[in-house]
Scaffold this active site. Structure first.
Site, PDB file in Angstrom:
ATOM      1  N   CYS A 133       0.878  -1.174   0.000  1.00  0.00           N
ATOM      2  CA  CYS A 133       0.000   0.000   0.000  1.00  0.00           C
ATOM      3  C   CYS A 133       0.912   1.220   0.000  1.00  0.00           C
ATOM      4  O   CYS A 133       2.126   1.082  -0.167  1.00  0.00           O
ATOM      5  CB  CYS A 133      -1.000  -0.021   1.154  1.00  0.00           C
ATOM      6  N   HIS A 173      15.023 -14.536  10.923  1.00  0.00           N
ATOM      7  CA  HIS A 173      14.709 -14.501  12.358  1.00  0.00           C
ATOM      8  C   HIS A 173      13.221 -14.584  12.673  1.00  0.00           C
ATOM      9  O   HIS A 173      12.858 -15.116  13.718  1.00  0.00           O
ATOM     10  CB  HIS A 173      15.280 -13.226  12.993  1.00  0.00           C
TER      11      HIS A 173
HETATM   12  C1  RB5 Z   1      -3.981   5.396   0.603  1.00  0.00           C
HETATM   13  O1  RB5 Z   1      -4.033   6.756   0.362  1.00  0.00           O
HETATM   14  C2  RB5 Z   1      -3.082   5.077   1.784  1.00  0.00           C
HETATM   15  O2  RB5 Z   1      -3.695   5.500   2.965  1.00  0.00           O
HETATM   16  C3  RB5 Z   1      -2.798   3.613   1.842  1.00  0.00           C
HETATM   17  O3  RB5 Z   1      -2.176   3.238   0.659  1.00  0.00           O
HETATM   18  C4  RB5 Z   1      -1.869   3.137   2.943  1.00  0.00           C
HETATM   19  O4  RB5 Z   1      -0.735   3.946   3.045  1.00  0.00           O
HETATM   20  C5  RB5 Z   1      -2.497   2.869   4.238  1.00  0.00           C
HETATM   21  O5  RB5 Z   1      -1.862   2.453   5.205  1.00  0.00           O
END
Ligand code: RB5
Length: 155
Positions: A70, A103
């Protein structure tokens, strides 16, 4: 049941889409089959929608290792670590990645798609897939992660 040692599942939200596409091409060029759990564009989505299916598959032993992405790597890692058999590690460099396999026996690598150089991310994925768990005292420590949950270890 382990479906395949050679298939690597990968999933992301919009913040990880560009890196996912880059890693998919590097994995394919290395002869590694990729199972893409989405997302499939940069349109804004909610990361749990795409991380849960992959984390469930790892939790059930369908695949030994997976990669999630993400924007920061945090939301993806937090989601994946809700599963008892998942050990998802958020890493930024190769050394951390090697250590978390050796680990922590991490079975999911969480990457911060908006904060990492793509070539370094590929080196990390390569290291993640090619580093073994050392076992021994590290297995005892991993066991305690769940054994000591809700236990007062300070008397
Ligand atoms: C998306 O904008 C962002 O919040 C997501 O990709 C991530 O970083 C969340 O933890």
């Amino acid at each position: 049941m382990v479906q395949s040692e050679r298939v690597i599942p990968i999933s992301c939200d919009h913040g990880g889409f560009a890196l996912k596409e880059f890693l998919k091409s590097r994995l394919a060029a290395s002869g590694i089959e990729v199972l893409d759990y989405g997302t499939f564009s940069e349109e804004s989505v909610d990361y749990p929608d795409f991380i849960h299916p992959l984390a469930r598959a790892i939790n059930e032993g369908t695949y030994p290792l997976g990669v999630i992405i993400c924007g920061s790597g945090n939301g993806a890692q937090m989601t994946a670590n809700k599963y008892p058999n998942v050990r998802a590690a958020l890493c930024w460099d190769v050394e951390q990645t090697v250590l978390t396999r050796q680990h922590n026996n991490a079975n999911i690598l969480s990457l911060p798609g908006r904060f990492i150089d793509f070539e370094i991310a590929w080196e990390m994925v390569d290291a993640f897939l090619n580093t073994s768990f050392e076992g021994g005292r590290h297995q005892q420590r991993i066991d305690k992660i769940t054994q000591l949950l809700n236990t007062n270890t300070h008397g």
